[in-house]
Motif scaffolding. Structure first.
Motif, PDB file in Angstrom:
ATOM      1  N   UNK A  13       0.768  -1.243   0.075  1.00  0.00           N
ATOM      2  CA  UNK A  13       0.065  -0.044   0.113  1.00  0.00           C
ATOM      3  C   UNK A  13       0.887   1.187   0.108  1.00  0.00           C
ATOM      4  N   UNK A  14       0.859   1.663  -1.198  1.00  0.00           N
ATOM      5  CA  UNK A  14       2.190   2.840  -1.369  1.00  0.00           C
ATOM      6  C   UNK A  14       1.570   4.035  -0.551  1.00  0.00           C
ATOM      7  N   UNK A  15       0.291   4.445  -0.489  1.00  0.00           N
ATOM      8  CA  UNK A  15      -0.417   5.651   0.315  1.00  0.00           C
ATOM      9  C   UNK A  15       0.187   5.409   1.847  1.00  0.00           C
ATOM     10  N   UNK A  16       0.257   4.061   2.278  1.00  0.00           N
ATOM     11  CA  UNK A  16       0.334   3.923   3.675  1.00  0.00           C
ATOM     12  C   UNK A  16       1.932   4.299   3.847  1.00  0.00           C
ATOM     13  N   UNK A  17       2.584   3.832   3.059  1.00  0.00           N
ATOM     14  CA  UNK A  17       4.145   4.128   3.297  1.00  0.00           C
ATOM     15  C   UNK A  17       4.433   5.282   3.183  1.00  0.00           C
ATOM     16  N   UNK A  18       3.744   6.150   2.258  1.00  0.00           N
ATOM     17  CA  UNK A  18       3.768   7.653   2.373  1.00  0.00           C
ATOM     18  C   UNK A  18       3.398   8.255   3.507  1.00  0.00           C
ATOM     19  N   UNK A  19       2.418   8.134   4.051  1.00  0.00           N
ATOM     20  CA  UNK A  19       2.025   8.533   5.183  1.00  0.00           C
ATOM     21  C   UNK A  19       2.908   8.157   6.325  1.00  0.00           C
ATOM     22  N   UNK A  20       3.393   7.104   6.446  1.00  0.00           N
ATOM     23  CA  UNK A  20       4.121   6.854   7.481  1.00  0.00           C
ATOM     24  C   UNK A  20       5.444   7.597   7.515  1.00  0.00           C
ATOM     25  N   UNK A  21       6.020   7.794   6.035  1.00  0.00           N
ATOM     26  CA  UNK A  21       7.314   8.372   5.945  1.00  0.00           C
ATOM     27  C   UNK A  21       6.955   9.833   6.171  1.00  0.00           C
ATOM     28  N   UNK A  22       5.875  10.436   5.762  1.00  0.00           N
ATOM     29  CA  UNK A  22       5.596  11.813   6.137  1.00  0.00           C
ATOM     30  C   UNK A  22       5.538  12.122   7.773  1.00  0.00           C
TER      31      UNK A  22
END
Length: 105
Positions: A60-69
């Protein structure tokens, strides 16, 4: 390993997301050096659930991006108390005892 400790010290966080693997040493090293971790929720790293900062679905790329941010904007580090507990739980001595026990020695 002094150089590695310096890298972890200056890192905002480490990312260890994968589809499948055994038990990862880099997340343990990160936490032991008070560096937050983003890790996959579908691997053997589930054993570190009380230590990992954020678990994500690696598909889930969106989930990874949210965690990164989220971690990028965070100013803190992993609590020293947490890294001490991790260091107490995962030692070479403990690993040897478990292995010898499994081998019935």
């Amino acid at each position: 390993d002094e150089e590695l400790a310096i890298l972890y010290y200056y890192a905002k966080f480490s990312v260890y997301i994968s589809v499948a693997e055994g038990f990862g040493i880099p997340p343990i090293e990160s936490i032991a050096n008070n560096c937050p971790v983003i890790a996959s929720n579908n691997t053997a790293l589930a054993e570190l659930k009380s230590f990992i900062t954020i678990y994500v679905d690696c598909a889930n790329l969106s989930e990874v991006i949210l965690a990164y941010r989220g971690l990028e904007s965070m100013s803190g580090r992993v609590d020293d108390c947490i890294s001490r507990k991790l260091n107490d739980k995962f030692t070479w001595g403990q690993s040897a005892k478990i292995l010898l026990n499994q081998m019935n020695i």
